[in-house]
Design a protein around this motif. Sequence first.
Motif, PDB file in Angstrom:
ATOM      1  N   MET A   1     125.557  37.000  51.645  1.00 45.49           N
ATOM      2  CA  MET A   1     125.420  37.086  50.189  1.00 45.49           C
ATOM      3  C   MET A   1     124.895  35.779  49.621  1.00 45.49           C
ATOM      4  O   MET A   1     124.074  35.765  48.695  1.00 45.49           O
ATOM      5  CB  MET A   1     126.761  37.451  49.555  1.00 45.49           C
ATOM      6  N   ILE A   2     125.358  34.656  50.195  1.00 45.32           N
ATOM      7  CA  ILE A   2     124.852  33.349  49.740  1.00 45.32           C
ATOM      8  C   ILE A   2     123.361  33.251  50.035  1.00 45.32           C
ATOM      9  O   ILE A   2     122.554  32.866  49.180  1.00 45.32           O
ATOM     10  CB  ILE A   2     125.636  32.206  50.427  1.00 45.32           C
ATOM     11  N   LEU A   3     122.978  33.662  51.246  1.00 46.66           N
ATOM     12  CA  LEU A   3     121.575  33.649  51.637  1.00 46.66           C
ATOM     13  C   LEU A   3     120.744  34.499  50.677  1.00 46.66           C
ATOM     14  O   LEU A   3     119.687  34.071  50.194  1.00 46.66           O
ATOM     15  CB  LEU A   3     121.440  34.186  53.068  1.00 46.66           C
ATOM     16  N   GLY A   4     121.246  35.694  50.364  1.00 47.56           N
ATOM     17  CA  GLY A   4     120.536  36.603  49.470  1.00 47.56           C
ATOM     18  C   GLY A   4     120.328  35.981  48.097  1.00 47.56           C
ATOM     19  O   GLY A   4     119.245  36.063  47.517  1.00 47.56           O
ATOM     20  N   THR A   5     121.370  35.318  47.584  1.00 44.62           N
ATOM     21  CA  THR A   5     121.283  34.717  46.258  1.00 44.62           C
ATOM     22  C   THR A   5     120.283  33.567  46.245  1.00 44.62           C
ATOM     23  O   THR A   5     119.541  33.377  45.287  1.00 44.62           O
ATOM     24  CB  THR A   5     122.667  34.198  45.826  1.00 44.62           C
ATOM     25  N   MET A   6     120.264  32.809  47.377  1.00 47.15           N
ATOM     26  CA  MET A   6     119.313  31.703  47.458  1.00 47.15           C
ATOM     27  C   MET A   6     117.878  32.221  47.491  1.00 47.15           C
ATOM     28  O   MET A   6     116.971  31.624  46.911  1.00 47.15           O
ATOM     29  CB  MET A   6     119.594  30.860  48.710  1.00 47.15           C
TER      30      MET A   6
ATOM     31  N   PHE B   1     119.400  39.130  43.409  1.00 47.16           N
ATOM     32  CA  PHE B   1     120.293  39.751  44.386  1.00 47.16           C
ATOM     33  C   PHE B   1     121.703  39.894  43.862  1.00 47.16           C
ATOM     34  O   PHE B   1     122.344  40.916  44.024  1.00 47.16           O
ATOM     35  CB  PHE B   1     120.299  38.924  45.683  1.00 47.16           C
ATOM     36  N   ILE B   2     122.207  38.827  43.196  1.00 53.87           N
ATOM     37  CA  ILE B   2     123.613  38.795  42.813  1.00 53.87           C
ATOM     38  C   ILE B   2     123.863  39.516  41.477  1.00 53.87           C
ATOM     39  O   ILE B   2     124.992  39.684  41.051  1.00 53.87           O
ATOM     40  CB  ILE B   2     124.119  37.323  42.779  1.00 53.87           C
ATOM     41  N   SER B   3     122.765  39.988  40.825  1.00 56.79           N
ATOM     42  CA  SER B   3     122.955  40.713  39.566  1.00 56.79           C
ATOM     43  C   SER B   3     123.783  41.959  39.819  1.00 56.79           C
ATOM     44  O   SER B   3     123.712  42.559  40.892  1.00 56.79           O
ATOM     45  CB  SER B   3     121.600  41.103  38.979  1.00 56.79           C
TER      46      SER B   3
ATOM     47  N   LEU C   1     113.582  42.000  48.466  1.00 58.55           N
ATOM     48  CA  LEU C   1     113.580  41.152  47.280  1.00 58.55           C
ATOM     49  C   LEU C   1     112.752  39.897  47.472  1.00 58.55           C
ATOM     50  O   LEU C   1     112.693  39.050  46.598  1.00 58.55           O
ATOM     51  CB  LEU C   1     115.020  40.758  46.918  1.00 58.55           C
ATOM     52  N   THR C   2     112.127  39.742  48.624  1.00 56.30           N
ATOM     53  CA  THR C   2     111.340  38.538  48.854  1.00 56.30           C
ATOM     54  C   THR C   2     110.018  38.894  49.509  1.00 56.30           C
ATOM     55  O   THR C   2     109.932  39.879  50.235  1.00 56.30           O
ATOM     56  CB  THR C   2     112.096  37.552  49.769  1.00 56.30           C
ATOM     57  N   ASP C   3     108.987  38.072  49.233  1.00 54.74           N
ATOM     58  CA  ASP C   3     107.778  38.260  50.016  1.00 54.74           C
ATOM     59  C   ASP C   3     107.553  37.054  50.907  1.00 54.74           C
ATOM     60  O   ASP C   3     106.471  36.834  51.429  1.00 54.74           O
ATOM     61  CB  ASP C   3     106.560  38.578  49.145  1.00 54.74           C
TER      62      ASP C   3
END
Lengths: 318, 333
Positions: B32-37, B42-44, B303-305
């Motif tokens: 989850m930390i990775l996703g938010t970074m 992501f964290i919305s 969520l990322t490219d």
Amino acid sequence: MKRVLGILLVLVLAAALFVPGQVLAQDQVTIGVSIPAATHGWTGGVNYWARVTADRLQEQHPNINIVLLTAGSAGEQANDLEDLVAIHNIDALVILPFESDPLTDPVDFVKQSGVFVTVVDRGLAREGIEDIYVAGDNPAMGRVSGEYMVEALGGEGKIVILRGIPTVIDNQRFDAFMEVVDETDIEVLDWAYAYWNRDDGFEVMQDFLARFPEIDAVWAQDDDIALGVIEAVKQAGREDELFIIPGAGMKEVIARVMEGDRLTPVNVLYPPAMIATAMEVTALVFVSDAPFMGTYIIDSPLITPENAERFYFPDSPF
Amino acid sequence: MSSKAPAETQGASRFTLDFRTLGPFVALALLMILGTMINATFISSANLTNVLTRSAFIGIIAVGATFVISAGGIDLSVGSMAAFISGVMIIAMNHFVNTVGVNWTTVMIGMGLSVALGLAAGLANGLVTTKGRIDSFIVTLGTMGIYRSLVTYLADGGTLSLSFQLRGIYRPVYYGSFLGIPIPLWAFFVVAVIGWIVLNKTRFGRYCLAIGSNADVAAYSAINVDRIRTLTYVVQGLCVAVATIIYVPRLGSASASTGVLWELEAIAAVIIGGTALKGGTSRLWGTVAGAIMLSMIGNILNLTDAISQYLNGAVQGVIIIVAVLVQRSGKGR
């Protein structure tokens, strides 16, 4: 093993003798049709059109006999080809190859045994094997979608793209689409594979909607993907801000276009019925003296509310 | 008396192994930390709700898989079974629209049918495995093919779609929420709580673990091994039915591509969660964390490219392996 084969041979011969009405005259023609099993919507459509066409051709031409086999994998399809030659003694083969490369040699082998070969949709890896080639126009499908996108957005806007399964077909569509769109002020926010199915279409679109606050249009490229996208857009309540370009010609989506749905204003055809075209042309080779050999490219026209009825087949599963 | 043995082993090891139990949650937190970074979206809460809701199908199925695997079996048929049950549900509900009408009764009939089919399919898997003395891998590989073909046949190679009016009624089961939390998440939570209680606080649960660690010893201890094993497949079938009930209202359709590879995802969720593939242990909340992680990985990649789409599978593979390593490193020597 040999004994089993012997028994089988006797059985086949016995069956051939007792099948009523099967006159073994010299103009009796057997056409083998080999297609992928119905694993997703589009191949389901192929199966439907192959069955319907086989029935009609056999009724129209009593001297034509059609053997229809479906395969679950490239390997299975290669086995089917051997059976068609060895057991059914075919005069012509109509094949929609599962994959181009692994089936090139098996089809070549069939050709060398003196069988007339028609290849559909996916071309073989080597040229010059088939007598007739019937295919959809994948680059045109991408181009037509791109041209509509540019026109509908007035040349500027933000879009996302959902692609199919990483294959040559998918690349051809994508490259042709990008060629049209690259020359405009349309910005492709991102693309992702949605594997030509609804669940992935839904999930990928959910993520795109969460990530991009502004999306003007979606190129879903496929009807199944588009149906998933529609649900995701509805869930996010953003159906007023964007439109979706699907593709292929599924009856549910054509119906939406006919009704003038705002979310899916058009569709772009890539018809599973091309298998029917191939079967018809192949049958004609045996009943007419006109020349038929060559390449047939089926158009990918834009389906709009005005012409949608022509492409609507409620009896087809696709 | 001897049947108590496995329960005692577990009781004694509960405190020493506490950190191993925490492993999957540590991995989940890191992810989850990775996703938010990678992307703050992501964290919305909107995105997290999407991801958690999505994980409910695999999660509920994985709760059932925890039973099967902890008792030393495996069920490969769950994805096809889900597709088959969805197909039959849709056909049945479309049929009853004409006789019963467009109302909740029709939907309830569909749900009841789903549960009945799930129980029956699980029972069939279990009985063939135990009475036929065939490895569960082979039995469920067989039923996997059978259900997959049946749904293709039912759909005539195309897609089965739920009647449009009925979808309006059924839709809230996926899209609706209660106390601000989506219904599928409630279902996931309730199934997990019940699963945890059954697995950890009942004799049946203890028997599952005993059989999973050593079936012969369990049999000598007067445990009816065949019956318990069969029941684990029934539990799995029931979980598949519940997952299907939530799945159908999402897109209102079933086809040959429904539920493909769900079995592997469910098994992966169980193993990431800390349950041993060879049986004898169970970490039900770990399974829950595992299922959530699996759907989070896909979400983060979308969520990322920064990472090429072509490499998605590789990234997923690395994260799954790292997640299990995190869990193992907590085991201590």
